[in-house]
Design a protein around this motif. Structure first.
Motif, PDB file in Angstrom:
ATOM      1  N   SER A  40       0.800  -1.224   0.000  1.00 18.20           N
ATOM      2  CA  SER A  40       0.000   0.000   0.000  1.00 18.20           C
ATOM      3  C   SER A  40       0.835   1.278   0.000  1.00 18.20           C
ATOM      4  N   VAL A  42       2.940   4.457  -1.094  1.00 12.91           N
ATOM      5  CA  VAL A  42       3.040   5.319  -2.276  1.00 12.91           C
ATOM      6  C   VAL A  42       4.527   5.509  -2.582  1.00 12.91           C
ATOM      7  N   ARG A 130       1.194   3.476  -6.092  1.00 14.89           N
ATOM      8  CA  ARG A 130       1.488   2.568  -4.990  1.00 14.89           C
ATOM      9  C   ARG A 130       2.409   1.435  -5.429  1.00 14.89           C
TER      10      ARG A 130
END
Length: 374
Positions: A40, A42, A130
């Motif tokens: 998850s 970024v 992501r």
């Protein structure tokens, strides 16, 4: 030994995977080489320019284009709020006063004394990229993104819709030939990757969307259900951008087709573990397959497969038949006759002999099968 080159689906307990994660336009890379990143995280982001709205100042104020600078209350680069006055005239009689309000909140992008137009632009939209898979950043692409490497289970499907998602694997059925019904979808499946058996119908998919399931993986689906979900027929275009509320991956084909036992057992061995799933599919040049990636080693595996697939098929290899009348059937290659054989279409093609689990032997055109890489 005879061998033939053929496409194939990968169903591998553990292999080394690299995913190149790059932005569509230049931006800022947020991860560094050697960094461990969860799925998850970024790893890069950029800003997409906001939508432009033209406002005809000259027309609204009944002046010439060259006269509008004298009536502007905002200059290029200034921020504006929706409803804020950006230009107005200054008549001797106040009742004749005319004001021009901004239709949006944003900034003044440009003003033309040729057309008399003011262009207003909405704020830029941040586009985050992501990692998609849990792993290590092994390469940084300055201004665009990174390459992430991981070791884990890798399973490809035949067809999929919906974009990238993540979540724990949840086995919803006991056997690969059991149909996934609405009753199998529980409230606790919210945010999970639900594994079914031979089929998921329209009612099941709707129930999964309602429950907040992130993805469904099943053996087959009816094309009529797919049309009803999407509202249109899927052709040879790229899928993966559909916004239906979840990602759907079909591992075998269209219809009531049990999931391959090997695939089902492999997914069951990773039950409860976090997986990354993508439904993106392309069946023309530059083939893309939907995929399920589960980082880490399965319980009964001590090392990961590092070599690339050999790209051909040999006797003893497991294959799936991908044309009727045996669509979806899985068997083992017995032999690869070198001579051309006349098939039902009257054409002469190269064939191979396949042995099914029940001992049945079939002669199938080589173009009608794909290897199951394990």
């Amino acid at each position: 030994m005879a061998h033939a080159y053929t496409p194939g689906l990968k169903v591998i307990p553990c292999t080394v995977l690299r995913k190149r994660r790059v932005l569509p336009i230049p931006g800022k890379v947020l991860a560094s080489e050697g960094q461990e990143v969860p799925a998850s995280d970024v790893v890069a982001q950029t800003e997409l320019p906001g939508k432009v709205f033209p406002v005809n100042i000259a027309n609204r104020l009944s002046v010439t284009a060259g006269e509008i600078p004298a009536f502007l209350l905002k200059k290029v680069g200034d921020p504006v709020k929706k409803g804020e006055i950006v230009a107005e005239n200054k008549p001797f009689i106040k009742w004749f006063k005319t004001s021009v309000e901004s239709p949006i909140t944003g900034t003044v992008d440009s003003v033309s004394d040729v057309t008399g137009q003011m262009l207003l632009r909405e704020p830029p939209k941040v586009l985050p990229l992501r990692s998609y898979i849990q792993g290590k950043v092994v390469e940084v692409h300055p201004g665009f993104g990174v390459t992430v490497e991981t070791e884990g289970t890798f399973i490809q499907g035949i067809f999929g819709i919906g974009g990238e998602t993540n979540g724990p694997i949840a086995m919803a059925v006991e056997t690969p030939d059991e149909e996934l019904t609405p009753e199998h979808i529980k409230d606790e499946h919210k945010g999970r990757i639900v594994i079914g058996g031979k089929h998921a119908g329209l009612a099941t998919i709707k129930r999964a969307i309602e429950a907040g399931v992130h993805a469904i993986v099943v053996g087959g689906i009816h094309d009529r259900d797919l049309r009803q979900i999407l509202g249109y027929d899927i052709g040879v275009a790229v899928t993966g951008t559909e916004k239906i509320g979840l990602t759907l991956i079909v591992t075998e084909g269209f219809g009531l087709i049990p999931m391959a036992e090997y695939t089902f057992k492999l997914l069951a061995s990773r039950n409860g573990e976090n997986a990354s799933v993508s439904g993106a599919t392309q069946i023309r040049a530059g083939v893309m397959r939907p995929e399920i990636i589960v980082p880490g080693y399965p319980k009964d595996v001590k090392e990961c497969k590092r070599e690339e697939g050999r790209g051909w098929i040999e006797p003893g290899d497991p294959v799936r038949i991908i044309r009727e009348p045996h669509f979806g059937t899985i068997g083992t290659v017995l032999s690869l006759p070198p001579e051309l054989t006349k098939c039902a279409s009257e054409s002469h093609v190269r064939v191979l002999e396949v042995k099914l689990a029940d001992g049945t032997r079939l002669t199938v055109p080589r173009a009608n099968i794909e290897v199951l890489e394990k």
